[in-house]
Design an enzyme around this catalytic site. Structure first.
Site, PDB file in Angstrom:
ATOM      1  NE  ARG A   1     -11.745 -26.872  20.045  1.00  0.00           N
ATOM      2  CZ  ARG A   1     -10.562 -27.426  19.821  1.00  0.00           C
ATOM      3  NH1 ARG A   1     -10.100 -27.534  18.599  1.00  0.00           N
ATOM      4  NH2 ARG A   1      -9.837 -27.853  20.835  1.00  0.00           N
TER       5      ARG A   1
ATOM      6  NE  ARG B   1     -14.004 -20.772  20.839  1.00  0.00           N
ATOM      7  CZ  ARG B   1     -13.266 -20.945  21.929  1.00  0.00           C
ATOM      8  NH1 ARG B   1     -13.141 -22.148  22.454  1.00  0.00           N
ATOM      9  NH2 ARG B   1     -12.670 -19.939  22.509  1.00  0.00           N
TER      10      ARG B   1
ATOM     11  CE  LYS C   1     -18.950 -27.118  26.926  1.00  0.00           C
ATOM     12  NZ  LYS C   1     -19.493 -27.598  25.648  1.00  0.00           N
TER      13      LYS C   1
ATOM     14  CD  GLU D   1     -20.494 -23.463  20.650  1.00  0.00           C
ATOM     15  OE1 GLU D   1     -19.397 -22.855  20.676  1.00  0.00           O
ATOM     16  OE2 GLU D   1     -20.582 -24.695  20.579  1.00  0.00           O
TER      17      GLU D   1
ATOM     18  CG  PHE E   1     -18.505 -17.291  24.284  1.00  0.00           C
ATOM     19  CD1 PHE E   1     -17.126 -17.250  24.246  1.00  0.00           C
ATOM     20  CD2 PHE E   1     -19.169 -18.235  23.506  1.00  0.00           C
ATOM     21  CE1 PHE E   1     -16.406 -18.139  23.458  1.00  0.00           C
ATOM     22  CE2 PHE E   1     -18.460 -19.121  22.702  1.00  0.00           C
ATOM     23  CZ  PHE E   1     -17.073 -19.065  22.666  1.00  0.00           C
TER      24      PHE E   1
ATOM     25  NE  ARG F   1      -7.724 -28.948  26.387  1.00  0.00           N
ATOM     26  CZ  ARG F   1      -8.841 -28.870  25.665  1.00  0.00           C
ATOM     27  NH1 ARG F   1      -9.956 -28.426  26.211  1.00  0.00           N
ATOM     28  NH2 ARG F   1      -8.841 -29.242  24.415  1.00  0.00           N
TER      29      ARG F   1
HETATM   30  P1  ATP Z   1     -12.461 -28.327  23.249  1.00  0.00           P
HETATM   31  O1  ATP Z   1     -11.195 -29.000  22.821  1.00  0.00           O
HETATM   32  O2  ATP Z   1     -12.831 -27.114  22.449  1.00  0.00           O
HETATM   33  O3  ATP Z   1     -12.510 -28.081  24.727  1.00  0.00           O
HETATM   34  P2  ATP Z   1     -14.443 -30.377  23.559  1.00  0.00           P
HETATM   35  O4  ATP Z   1     -15.387 -31.035  22.595  1.00  0.00           O
HETATM   36  O5  ATP Z   1     -13.612 -31.224  24.432  1.00  0.00           O
HETATM   37  O6  ATP Z   1     -13.584 -29.336  22.777  1.00  0.00           O
HETATM   38  P3  ATP Z   1     -16.578 -28.860  24.388  1.00  0.00           P
HETATM   39  O7  ATP Z   1     -17.480 -29.764  25.134  1.00  0.00           O
HETATM   40  O8  ATP Z   1     -16.855 -28.604  22.939  1.00  0.00           O
HETATM   41  O9  ATP Z   1     -15.188 -29.384  24.518  1.00  0.00           O
HETATM   42  O10 ATP Z   1     -16.444 -27.480  25.200  1.00  0.00           O
HETATM   43  C1  ATP Z   1     -15.760 -26.358  24.752  1.00  0.00           C
HETATM   44  C2  ATP Z   1     -16.569 -25.560  23.749  1.00  0.00           C
HETATM   45  O11 ATP Z   1     -17.789 -25.081  24.311  1.00  0.00           O
HETATM   46  C3  ATP Z   1     -15.936 -24.261  23.303  1.00  0.00           C
HETATM   47  O12 ATP Z   1     -14.909 -24.476  22.371  1.00  0.00           O
HETATM   48  C4  ATP Z   1     -17.107 -23.520  22.697  1.00  0.00           C
HETATM   49  O13 ATP Z   1     -17.273 -23.920  21.352  1.00  0.00           O
HETATM   50  C5  ATP Z   1     -18.300 -24.064  23.455  1.00  0.00           C
HETATM   51  N1  ATP Z   1     -19.048 -23.065  24.236  1.00  0.00           N
HETATM   52  C6  ATP Z   1     -20.387 -23.029  24.362  1.00  0.00           C
HETATM   53  N2  ATP Z   1     -20.787 -22.036  25.153  1.00  0.00           N
HETATM   54  C7  ATP Z   1     -19.672 -21.372  25.550  1.00  0.00           C
HETATM   55  C8  ATP Z   1     -19.433 -20.239  26.390  1.00  0.00           C
HETATM   56  N3  ATP Z   1     -20.413 -19.586  26.987  1.00  0.00           N
HETATM   57  N4  ATP Z   1     -18.144 -19.849  26.560  1.00  0.00           N
HETATM   58  C9  ATP Z   1     -17.124 -20.510  25.974  1.00  0.00           C
HETATM   59  N5  ATP Z   1     -17.296 -21.594  25.178  1.00  0.00           N
HETATM   60  C10 ATP Z   1     -18.556 -22.028  24.968  1.00  0.00           C
END
Ligand code: ATP
Length: 592
Positions: free
Chosen positions: A272, A257, A252, A302, A343, A420
Site C-alpha cells: 500500500r 494489500r 473486506k 488483499e 478485487f 480517498r
Molecule cells: P487505509 O488508509 O488504506 O484506508 P486503514 O487501516 O484506515 O487504511 P483499512 O481498514 O485497512 O483502512 O481498510 C482499507 C483496506 O482494506 C484497503 O487498503 C485494502 O487493503 C483492504 N481491503 C480488503 N478487502 C478489500 C476489498 N474487497 N476492496 C478494497 N480493499 C480491500
C-alpha cells in the site's frame, strides 16, 4: 551543480518554523537546479536515491560511518561515539569534528551534486565480499572533500536519517510553484505522481517538457500506482444513500494489500505504501503466474494468511510475519501460506482500465483470473437493501473478514489513484460504538516524566495529519498503554528525531518539553472525541476557538511501522468521526 547549494538549502529548511518558508526554500533549490539533474535533487531531498519502489537501500550501518569519520578526522572511534551519544545525531557530530585542518586540503575538490549522487549510488550497490571496505573508502573520499556542513548532510543521508522532514506533498507543492507558477498547478502534478509514484520522474518530465506533459501521463507495468483509498461510515443506510441507493458489497479481507504488476518477464508486488515486496512473497508470485491468463496486467488484492491445516483465514498479524523478512522466506511461506483475494484490475494487455467503471473492471478481472487455492476473486453481492447489507456483514465476519468494503458501481466509479473518496466505503463492525475504532497518530513532541517516570517521558504529544495544509495538528497527550520497557526505552528510541524547536510542519498551541521531526506513527484508541481549547485538530471546524481532542487516549501496543506520518489518520477523518458521534448521541440518548 555544487553540493553546497543543497547543503545550504537543507540548513535553511531545517531552521525554519514556518511551513510556507519551507516550501519557499525548496522552490529556490529547485529553481537553482539544472533540469537534467532535477530528479536526483528531488530523490536526495526526500532521503532517497531512486523511487522507493525500486527497493535500493542507501543506509549504511552507523558503525561503518563512524569508521569513515575516524579515518578522515583522525579522532578515535570512541571519541566519535561518545559525542554521538550526547548529540543523538551523527551529522552534528561530524560537523563538529571535521575542520579544514583535518582534511588533506591540498587535494580537496569542491563537491558536486552529480559526484555525491554517483558515489551514494556506488555505495548503495556495492555488495558481496569486500563491500564494507569499498563503502568506507567511498564515504571517506566524500568526507575528505566536504565542508563541515556538507559532511553533516552526507552522514545523515548515508545513515538513513536526513530528518529535514520534507515529504512527497511538500515536493509537489514546490514543483507546482517552481515550474507551474503557482500552487494551483499542484493538482495536475499530483495526478501524475499518483499514476507513477515516482517524484523524480514527475519532476524531470515537468522540468524538461513543461506542465502540459503531465496530462498525458499513463500508467505502466513496473510503475506502481498510488492506491485508491476508502472513506468510512457506520450504518448501512448511510452507506447505500451515499452510493445513490445501490452498491457492491465486497468482503473486506484482513490482510496486506498488494498491487501486482505482471509481464511475461517478471511479476512485481508492491505494498500500500509502494514498497517492493516481491522478494518476500515468492509463493504469491508463483501463484499469480499460474492463475493470471493475461500477458500483461496490473491487479490489486488483499493477501491473507490461511491456516494450512484448516484453510481458514488467519488474523492480520499472521501475514505481517511474512513481511520484511530477509531469511527463511520459503519455510515461513509453508507455515503461513497465503491466499490473494483480487478485487481490482487496473491494466490488462495494453489497456488502461483506471478510467473504466468498476463493473467493467471487475468483468475484466474475472476474465483474466483462473481461480486457484491461492488466488481468488473477492466475494461480493450487489444490493440496494440496508438489511441485506447488514446480513452480508455478519456473514463476512463469520468467514473471518473485518467487515465489508462497499463500492460505487455508477458512471463515476473510476479508479481514483491516491484519493480517498466515498466511492469506496469501509463498513466495520466496531464503528457501532463511540470511538471504538482506533486512530493512527504521529508523535510530534514529548513531556518529561515525573515520579516513576522520572528520566523518561511522561506523555507524548500526538497529532493527526492535515492533507490540505500538509501540517500535523495536535489531538491529545498520550501517556497510557505503554509497557515499562517501552517507557524505559523511549528517550533513546526518539533521540534520533529530536530537534531544538517545533518543526515547521507541526501546528501546536501546547508547548512540549521536547520536539520531534514527525516520523513515528502509533495506534491509539480513546473513549470519545471532545471539543478542546488547546488542541489544533479541527480548529474552528466545529466551534469557533476550539479544536478536537481524544479523551482518555491509550496506546494499543501497535507501533505502526508500516505507516508514513502522512498516512496517519487525517484531521478530516477526525472531524467526521466527531460529527458521527454527535449524531449517534442525538439518535441514541444514553440511558442513565
Ligand atoms: P487505509 O488508509 O488504506 O484506508 P486503514 O487501516 O484506515 O487504511 P483499512 O481498514 O485497512 O483502512 O481498510 C482499507 C483496506 O482494506 C484497503 O487498503 C485494502 O487493503 C483492504 N481491503 C480488503 N478487502 C478489500 C476489498 N474487497 N476492496 C478494497 N480493499 C480491500
Amino acid at each position: 551543480m555544487l553540493y553546497s547549494l543543497i547543503a545550504n538549502a537543507y540548513e535553511k529548511i531545517e531552521a525554519t518554523t514556518k511551513r510556507l518558508e519551507m516550501t519557499d526554500y525548496l522552490v529556490e533549490l529547485i529553481k537553482n537546479t539544472p533540469k537534467h539533474i532535477i530528479d536526483k535533487v528531488v530523490y536526495l531531498t526526500i532521503g532517497e536515491l531512486y523511487p522507493p519502489f525500486e527497493g535500493v537501500e542507501l543506509g549504511i550501518a552507523e558503525k561503518l560511518a563512524i569508521h569513515a569519520i575516524s579515518s578522515v578526522t583522525g579522532k578515535t572511534e570512541k571519541a566519535i561515539l561518545d559525542d554521538y551519544q550526547n548529540t543523538g545525531d551523527l551529522g552534528t557530530t561530524v560537523e563538529k569534528f571535521i575542520t579544514k585542518k583535518t582534511q588533506a586540503t591540498f587535494f580537496r575538490q569542491p563537491l558536486t551534486v552529480e559526484g555525491v549522487y554517483d558515489t551514494f549510488a556506488k555505495i548503495a550497490r556495492s555488495t558481496g565480499g569486500g563491500a564494507q571496505e569499498t563503502k568506507i573508502r567511498l564515504l571517506s573520499s566524500l568526507l575528505n572533500d566536504a565542508s563541515p556542513k556538507e559532511a553533516k548532510y552526507i552522514i545523515r543521508m548515508i545513515t538513513g536519517r536526513l530528518r529535514i522532514g520534507i515529504a512527497d506533498m511538500t515536493v509537489l507543492d514546490a514543483l507546482a510553484v517552481a515550474y507551474g507558477g503557482g500552487k494551483k498547478f499542484r493538482e495536475e502534478i499530483e495526478r501524475a505522481y499518483n499514476l507513477t509514484s515516482d517524484l523524480g520522474y514527475v519532476a524531470k518530465t515537468v522540468a524538461e517538457e513543461g506542465l502540459g506533459a503531465v496530462e498525458h501521463f499513463k500508467i505502466a507495468v513496473g510503475k506502481p500506482i498510488r492506491p485508491m483509498l476508502a472513506e468510512r461510515l457506520s450504518s448501512s443506510q448511510e452507506i447505500l444513500a451515499k452510493m445513490g441507493g445501490k452498491g457492491v458489497a465486497e468482503y473486506k479481507y484482513d490482510g496486506l494489500r498488494l498491487q501486482a504488476h505482471i509481464s511475461p518477464k517478471s511479476i512485481q508486488l508492491y505494498s500500500r505504501r509502494i514498497e517492493n515486496l516481491t522478494d518476500q512473497f515468492p509463493d504469491v508470485v508463483r501463484a499469480l503466474r499460474e492463475a493470471i491468463v493475461a500477458k500483461e496486467a496490473i491487479v490489486e488484492g488483499e493477501a491473507v494468511g490461511v491456516d494450512p491445516d484448516t484453510g481458514e483465514m488467519l488474523p492480520f498479524q499472521m501475514v505481517s510475519h511474512r513481511r520484511g523478512r530477509k531469511y527463511e522466506i520459503e519455510s515461513t511461506a509453508k507455515e503461513i501460506p497465503i491466499t490473494l483475494f483480487l478485487f481490482d484490475a487496473l491494466y490488462v494487455n495494453g489497456k488502461d482500465y483506471t478510467m473504466e467503471q468498476y463493473p467493467e473492471r471487475r468483468r475484466e478481472l474475472q476474465k483474466i483470473v483462473k481461480p486457484t487455492d491461492h488466488v481468488k476473486i473477492a466475494e461480493q453481492i450487489i444490493t440496494s437493501d440496508p438489511s441485506k447489507l447488514d446480513e452480508y456483514m455478519d456473514q463476512a465476519i463469520a468467514d473471518g473478514c473485518e467487515g465489508l468494503m462497499v463500492k460505487d458501481l455508477g458512471p463515476e466509479s473510476f479508479y481514483t489513484a491516491g484519493a480517498r473518496q466515498f466511492k469506496w466505503i469501509k463498513y466495520k463492525r466496531e464503528y457501532k460504538s463511540e470511538m471504538a475504532d482506533a486512530v493512527d497518530l504521529v508523535v510530534v513532541g514529548a513531556f518529561a516524566g515525573r515520579g516513576r517516570r522520572a528520566g523518561s517521558y511522561g506523555a507524548l504529544l500526538m497529532a493527526a495529519y492535515d492533507h490540505e495544509s500538509d501540517m500535523f495538528k495536535t489531538v491529545c497527550k498520550l501517556g497510557s498503554g505503554f509497557t515499562d520497557e517501552d517507557l524505559a526505552n523511549m528517550p533513546k528510541m526518539f533521540a534520533q528525531y529530536k530537534i531544538p524547536h517545533v518543526h515547521a510542519r507541526i501546528d501546536s498551541k501546547i508547548k512540549a518539553d521536547v520536539w520531534f521531526v514527525p516520523t513515528v506513527v502509533l495506534e491509539v484508541i480513546g473513549a470519545e472525541l471532545t471539543l478542546s481549547p488547546s488542541h489544533t485538530t479541527g480548529w474552528n471546524a466545529i466551534k469557533k476557538g476550539a479544536g478536537l481532542a481524544i479523551r482518555f487516549p491509550r496506546f494499543t501496543g501497535n507501533w505502526r511501522k508500516d505507516r508514513a506520518p502522512e498516512d496517519a489518520t487525517t484531521v478530516d477523518e477526525i472531524i467526521k468521526m466527531y460529527n458521527r458521534q454527535l449524531k449517534k448521541i442525538e439518535v441514541e440518548p444514553k440511558i442513565a
